[in-house]
Design a protein around this motif. Structure first.
Motif, PDB file in Angstrom:
ATOM      1  N   GLY A   1       0.812  -1.213   0.000  1.00 43.23           N
ATOM      2  CA  GLY A   1       0.000   0.000   0.000  1.00 43.23           C
ATOM      3  C   GLY A   1       0.843   1.259   0.000  1.00 43.23           C
ATOM      4  O   GLY A   1       0.552   2.231  -0.719  1.00 43.23           O
ATOM      5  N   TRP A   2       1.888   1.243   0.799  1.00 43.59           N
ATOM      6  CA  TRP A   2       2.797   2.389   0.859  1.00 43.59           C
ATOM      7  C   TRP A   2       3.462   2.608  -0.502  1.00 43.59           C
ATOM      8  O   TRP A   2       3.562   3.744  -0.994  1.00 43.59           O
ATOM      9  N   LEU A   3       3.892   1.519  -1.138  1.00 41.70           N
ATOM     10  CA  LEU A   3       4.536   1.607  -2.447  1.00 41.70           C
ATOM     11  C   LEU A   3       3.584   2.195  -3.486  1.00 41.70           C
ATOM     12  O   LEU A   3       3.954   3.095  -4.256  1.00 41.70           O
ATOM     13  N   TYR A   4       2.330   1.709  -3.517  1.00 40.91           N
ATOM     14  CA  TYR A   4       1.370   2.223  -4.485  1.00 40.91           C
ATOM     15  C   TYR A   4       0.999   3.674  -4.193  1.00 40.91           C
ATOM     16  O   TYR A   4       0.746   4.458  -5.111  1.00 40.91           O
ATOM     17  N   PHE A   5       0.976   4.039  -2.921  1.00 41.67           N
ATOM     18  CA  PHE A   5       0.693   5.432  -2.575  1.00 41.67           C
ATOM     19  C   PHE A   5       1.799   6.333  -3.119  1.00 41.67           C
ATOM     20  O   PHE A   5       1.531   7.384  -3.717  1.00 41.67           O
ATOM     21  N   ILE A   6       3.038   5.937  -2.914  1.00 44.69           N
ATOM     22  CA  ILE A   6       4.171   6.738  -3.382  1.00 44.69           C
ATOM     23  C   ILE A   6       4.132   6.903  -4.895  1.00 44.69           C
ATOM     24  O   ILE A   6       4.443   7.975  -5.431  1.00 44.69           O
ATOM     25  N   THR A   7       3.723   5.835  -5.590  1.00 46.25           N
ATOM     26  CA  THR A   7       3.710   5.872  -7.057  1.00 46.25           C
ATOM     27  C   THR A   7       2.361   6.335  -7.609  1.00 46.25           C
ATOM     28  O   THR A   7       2.087   6.180  -8.800  1.00 46.25           O
TER      29      THR A   7
ATOM     30  N   HIS B   1       0.699   4.684  10.641  1.00 50.03           N
ATOM     31  CA  HIS B   1       1.031   5.099   9.275  1.00 50.03           C
ATOM     32  C   HIS B   1      -0.038   4.632   8.290  1.00 50.03           C
ATOM     33  O   HIS B   1      -0.408   5.370   7.362  1.00 50.03           O
ATOM     34  N   ILE B   2      -0.554   3.422   8.484  1.00 50.51           N
ATOM     35  CA  ILE B   2      -1.635   2.928   7.627  1.00 50.51           C
ATOM     36  C   ILE B   2      -2.825   3.877   7.688  1.00 50.51           C
ATOM     37  O   ILE B   2      -3.394   4.275   6.656  1.00 50.51           O
ATOM     38  N   GLN B   3      -3.206   4.262   8.888  1.00 45.20           N
ATOM     39  CA  GLN B   3      -4.364   5.141   9.063  1.00 45.20           C
ATOM     40  C   GLN B   3      -4.102   6.529   8.489  1.00 45.20           C
ATOM     41  O   GLN B   3      -5.007   7.155   7.917  1.00 45.20           O
ATOM     42  N   GLU B   4      -2.868   7.000   8.606  1.00 42.41           N
ATOM     43  CA  GLU B   4      -2.530   8.303   8.022  1.00 42.41           C
ATOM     44  C   GLU B   4      -2.666   8.273   6.500  1.00 42.41           C
ATOM     45  O   GLU B   4      -3.227   9.199   5.892  1.00 42.41           O
TER      46      GLU B   4
ATOM     47  N   LEU C   1      -4.446   6.120   4.652  1.00 39.53           N
ATOM     48  CA  LEU C   1      -5.856   5.966   4.281  1.00 39.53           C
ATOM     49  C   LEU C   1      -6.601   7.286   4.442  1.00 39.53           C
ATOM     50  O   LEU C   1      -7.442   7.653   3.603  1.00 39.53           O
ATOM     51  N   GLY C   2      -6.289   7.992   5.519  1.00 42.20           N
ATOM     52  CA  GLY C   2      -6.935   9.286   5.733  1.00 42.20           C
ATOM     53  C   GLY C   2      -6.603  10.272   4.629  1.00 42.20           C
ATOM     54  O   GLY C   2      -7.480  11.018   4.162  1.00 42.20           O
ATOM     55  N   GLU C   3      -5.363  10.271   4.194  1.00 45.45           N
ATOM     56  CA  GLU C   3      -4.969  11.195   3.128  1.00 45.45           C
ATOM     57  C   GLU C   3      -5.663  10.845   1.818  1.00 45.45           C
ATOM     58  O   GLU C   3      -6.084  11.734   1.068  1.00 45.45           O
ATOM     59  N   ILE C   4      -5.796   9.549   1.542  1.00 47.94           N
ATOM     60  CA  ILE C   4      -6.486   9.129   0.317  1.00 47.94           C
ATOM     61  C   ILE C   4      -7.950   9.561   0.359  1.00 47.94           C
ATOM     62  O   ILE C   4      -8.482  10.125  -0.611  1.00 47.94           O
ATOM     63  N   ASN C   5      -8.606   9.318   1.491  1.00 49.23           N
ATOM     64  CA  ASN C   5     -10.032   9.642   1.603  1.00 49.23           C
ATOM     65  C   ASN C   5     -10.275  11.141   1.676  1.00 49.23           C
ATOM     66  O   ASN C   5     -11.147  11.681   0.980  1.00 49.23           O
TER      67      ASN C   5
END
Length: 418
Positions: free
Chosen positions: A348-354, A384-387, A389-393
């Motif tokens: 998830g972190w990798l896909y967020f970065i990209t 970090h997961i919640q951060e 997800l929060g940024e995406i939403n």
């Protein structure tokens, strides 16, 4: 008075006289037996059979005693452990500990069994007791103990284990044995100690210097130890030397991460139907791993470093912006075990970065659910997961990214992606 021949004392009975026919018959029988030997009577055969049975019983008793000897039981424990039957191994090992609570071999075996069964607390007590019972030999128990400790206690255990490993290597050399296995283990022990000065002991005086010295010694012991080289890469990152870190990490990867032509990176495909053979727990989360690979695995499992080591490899690759290699390493880990929270989180972190926010959301959401289901105790990871997800939403990143790339931004049911 001299007694005449043929005379006998008064009252004596002549064995052969007619006045004692039973005695005469017995005498005749003895005489016949002595002059004409014959097969043993029924009584004799019973006696021989009893003797033979007694011998067989004795043999069985001795065999049973041998099978139930401490050494035999512990050999069986090791066979059960080799066969991954740790529950039966635990029961069998307890037979030894019940009769001999201080049996060092049994205590160490029980520690390993507890670890394999997911019982770290009793495992720790086993290794701690084993080290106290025999502090001057046997490196393995100190290495296990160090892995379960932190800070200075862990460093002390690793240092003791390293000293004992060097002694064991010298003994192997004197016996004409190959010392390569001991050399690799010494190198890994030095790297493990160094890693403490990157984490738990990073605020100690001369931590950076000690860490560097230990890592140089580890690589000098075994220049082909991927774990030691990767730890040196982490050390260089901590010193703000990304170029040097990347060079070291590539050296480490070259020892085991051999990609072949035709292999692509893994991807998480949140819209694909679940495969029939997927684990039900993962299936409930409506996730799927799509490897996008054809052909056989890149390497045999026995050639690969430990799972946790490769998780850290992926983390370092992401930090050094080597996203394609990170995706490949994570995909290989996912194929081996698709129920590891940290792997889903890192995907998830990798896909967020990209900027692949839809895939990032699916992976992070899965990681968050697994974190709760497995009662994972890694709170910083959950934060970090919640951060993320929060940024995406909160920023509606899925819809924005889809619009920018000419996609509908809709879910399978026609609703807008959140």
């Amino acid at each position: 008075m001299v007694k005449s021949k043929g005379k006998r004392p008064a009252g004596a009975v002549h064995v052969g006289s007619a006045s004692n026919p039973a005695a005469a018959a017995a005498a005749a029988a003895r005489s016949a037996a002595s002059s004409n030997p014959r097969p043993s009577s029924g009584v004799g055969r019973h006696q021989q059979a009893a003797a033979a049975a007694g011998g067989a019983t004795g043999e069985r008793a001795r065999a049973s005693a041998a099978a139930n000897s401490t050494e035999a039981i512990l050999n069986r424990v090791e066979m059960l452990m080799d066969g991954l039957d740790f529950a039966t191994a635990a029961q069998t090992c307890m037979r030894v500990l019940q009769r001999d609570p201080d049996n060092l071999r049994a205590i160490e075996a029980m520690g390993v069994i507890h670890l394999e069964l997911g019982n770290p607390e009793p495992a720790f007590e086993c290794f701690k007791r084993a080290c106290a019972l025999e502090p001057t030999s046997g490196a393995d128990k100190f290495m296990y103990l160090g892995q379960m400790q932190s800070g200075k206690e862990a460093a002390a255990s690793f240092e003791t284990g390293t000293v004992l490993l060097k002694q064991e290597r010298e003994q192997a050399i004197q016996m004409g044995e190959d010392p390569a296995e001991f050399t690799r283990r010494i190198s890994t022990a030095l790297a493990s100690t160094a890693e403490l000065y990157l984490t738990d002991l990073c605020h100690e005086d001369n931590a950076e210097e000690l860490c560097g010295t230990l890592l140089e010694a580890a690589i000098a012991e075994d220049p082909t130890n991927a774990e030691a080289i990767q730890t040196f890469a982490s050390y260089q990152i901590s010193k703000q030397n990304p170029e040097r870190a990347l060079a070291l990490l590539r050296d480490s990867l070259a020892l085991w991460h051999r990609r072949r032509a035709g292999y692509d990176t893994y991807r998480i495909n949140p819209n694909e139907d679940l495969e029939d053979d997927m684990d039900p727990e993962v299936a409930d989360l409506r996730q799927v791993v799509d490897p996008m690979l054809d052909g056989e695995d890149v390497m045999d499992d026995q050639d690969l470093p430990p799972y946790d080591f490769r998780i850290n490899t992926a983390k370092l690759l992401i930090e050094l912006e080597q996203y394609e290699d990170a995706s490949y390493v994570l995909g290989q880990l996912m194929r081996e075990d698709d129920e590891v929270v940290q792997v889903w989180y890192m995907f998830g972190w990798l896909y967020f970065i990209t900027s692949d926010y839809a895939a990032a959301f699916e992976c992070l959401d899965t990681a968050q659910r697994m974190h709760a289901q497995t009662q994972c105790d890694d709170e910083p990871m959950l934060v970090h997961i919640q951060e993320l997800l929060g940024e995406i939403n909160n920023n509606n990143l899925i819809a924005r990214f889809s619009a920018e790339n000419g996609q509908s931004g809709e879910n399978d049911d026609g609703s807008m992606a959140q």
